[in-house]
Design a protein around this motif. Structure first.
Motif, mmCIF file in Angstrom:
data_model
loop_
_atom_site.group_PDB
_atom_site.id
_atom_site.type_symbol
_atom_site.label_atom_id
_atom_site.label_comp_id
_atom_site.label_asym_id
_atom_site.label_seq_id
_atom_site.Cartn_x
_atom_site.Cartn_y
_atom_site.Cartn_z
ATOM 1 N N ARG A 176 0.817 -1.223 0.000
ATOM 2 C CA ARG A 176 0.000 0.000 0.000
ATOM 3 C C ARG A 176 0.846 1.266 0.000
ATOM 4 O O ARG A 176 0.370 2.322 -0.406
ATOM 5 C CB ARG A 176 -0.939 0.000 1.182
ATOM 6 C CG ARG A 176 -1.974 -1.108 1.128
ATOM 7 C CD ARG A 176 -3.057 -0.867 2.163
ATOM 8 N NE ARG A 176 -4.048 -1.900 2.128
ATOM 9 C CZ ARG A 176 -5.140 -1.888 1.356
ATOM 10 N NH1 ARG A 176 -5.335 -0.874 0.544
ATOM 11 N NH2 ARG A 176 -5.995 -2.866 1.388
ATOM 12 N N THR A 177 2.091 1.185 0.482
ATOM 13 C CA THR A 177 2.948 2.378 0.577
ATOM 14 C C THR A 177 4.045 2.385 -0.470
ATOM 15 O O THR A 177 5.053 3.059 -0.322
ATOM 16 C CB THR A 177 3.560 2.458 1.986
ATOM 17 O OG1 THR A 177 4.207 1.207 2.264
ATOM 18 C CG2 THR A 177 2.527 2.749 3.024
ATOM 19 N N TYR A 179 3.974 3.650 -3.504
ATOM 20 C CA TYR A 179 4.023 4.907 -4.221
ATOM 21 C C TYR A 179 3.491 6.018 -3.321
ATOM 22 O O TYR A 179 2.660 5.791 -2.446
ATOM 23 C CB TYR A 179 3.172 4.838 -5.503
ATOM 24 C CG TYR A 179 3.606 3.722 -6.421
ATOM 25 C CD1 TYR A 179 4.794 3.809 -7.136
ATOM 26 C CD2 TYR A 179 2.829 2.579 -6.567
ATOM 27 C CE1 TYR A 179 5.207 2.778 -7.968
ATOM 28 C CE2 TYR A 179 3.228 1.551 -7.397
ATOM 29 C CZ TYR A 179 4.419 1.649 -8.100
ATOM 30 O OH TYR A 179 4.815 0.651 -8.904
ATOM 31 N N SER A 180 3.953 7.237 -3.570
ATOM 32 C CA SER A 180 3.507 8.357 -2.732
ATOM 33 C C SER A 180 2.060 8.730 -2.985
ATOM 34 O O SER A 180 1.383 9.249 -2.100
ATOM 35 C CB SER A 180 4.418 9.567 -2.947
ATOM 36 O OG SER A 180 4.406 9.946 -4.311
ATOM 37 N N LYS A 181 1.566 8.451 -4.200
ATOM 38 C CA LYS A 181 0.169 8.767 -4.518
ATOM 39 C C LYS A 181 -0.586 7.483 -4.773
ATOM 40 O O LYS A 181 -0.096 6.573 -5.419
ATOM 41 C CB LYS A 181 0.089 9.645 -5.785
ATOM 42 C CG LYS A 181 0.664 10.999 -5.610
ATOM 43 C CD LYS A 181 0.513 11.790 -6.884
ATOM 44 C CE LYS A 181 1.134 13.159 -6.742
ATOM 45 N NZ LYS A 181 1.000 13.938 -7.966
ATOM 46 N N ARG A 182 -1.835 7.427 -4.274
ATOM 47 C CA ARG A 182 -2.713 6.278 -4.545
ATOM 48 C C ARG A 182 -4.003 6.771 -5.112
ATOM 49 O O ARG A 182 -4.489 7.807 -4.762
ATOM 50 C CB ARG A 182 -3.007 5.516 -3.246
ATOM 51 C CG ARG A 182 -1.939 4.558 -2.875
ATOM 52 C CD ARG A 182 -2.424 3.519 -1.931
ATOM 53 N NE ARG A 182 -2.830 4.096 -0.643
ATOM 54 C CZ ARG A 182 -3.433 3.433 0.299
ATOM 55 N NH1 ARG A 182 -3.725 2.177 0.132
ATOM 56 N NH2 ARG A 182 -3.758 3.978 1.425
#
Length: 182
Positions: A176-177, A179-182
């Motif tokens: 879940r972490t 990438y900086s953007k989800r």
């Protein structure tokens, strides 16, 4: 009383005593060599860790590789010391026995070896890092530690899950972490 019964025993003990006295210099040299190898192994491990920590950022893998190197140098020292003591046949027998025992243990502990190799591959490939939030199967949480055998995950409810690395390596892992953007 006839003591001829004890004559072979006396002769054997006398031979052993003579051999022991003759081997004292070799025993001293073997101890010096083994001490030098232990000291050298510590220095080599320390230098290896410094070198690897500058070029390779994976701390867990650095620990594993330095431990393997340390054990290898100590084993070389033990073989050298045994050779000084003229125990070459013993060394050969020990190595043959270790090979056979290793084969038997490989079959007996194949799940442990599977987890070990999966742990090494996880540490090398780094699909996730410590403090990443991941989902594996029914478990979701934060990665606390990646060991050789297990990956420790702290769930959001405060539980600790120990996942076998073979299961982590062969399962789909949602990071879940990543990438900086989800």
């Amino acid at each position: 009383m006839d003591f001829s019964f004890f004559k072979p025993l006396y002769n054997k003990l006398e031979t052993w005593g003579t051999t022991l006295v003759e081997m004292i210099p070799n025993l001293g040299l073997a101890l010096i060599v083994m001490t030098a190898f232990i000291f050298g192994a510590k220095l080599i491990r320390k230098g290896f860790v410094k070198l690897l920590s500058k070029t390779y950022q994976n701390v867990e893998m650095t620990k594993i590789l330095s431990r393997i190197l340390y054990i290898g140098v100590i084993a070389a020292g033990a073989m050298t010391a045994l050779s000084i003591l003229h125990l070459d046949k013993t060394v050969t027998s020990v190595l043959a026995g270790v090979g056979i025992i290793g084969l038997a243990l490989g079959f007996a502990f194949q799940d442990i070896f599977k987890n070990f190799l999966s742990g090494i591959l996880i540490l090398v490939q780094r699909p996730f890092r410590i403090d990443d939030q991941i989902v594996i199967g029914d478990y979701e949480g934060t990665v606390e530690q990646i060991d050789i055998r297990t990956t420790k995950i702290r769930t959001y409810t405060g539980e600790r899950i120990l996942m076998p690395n073979s299961e982590v390596f062969t399962s789909a892992v949602r990071v879940r972490t990543a990438y900086s953007k989800r």
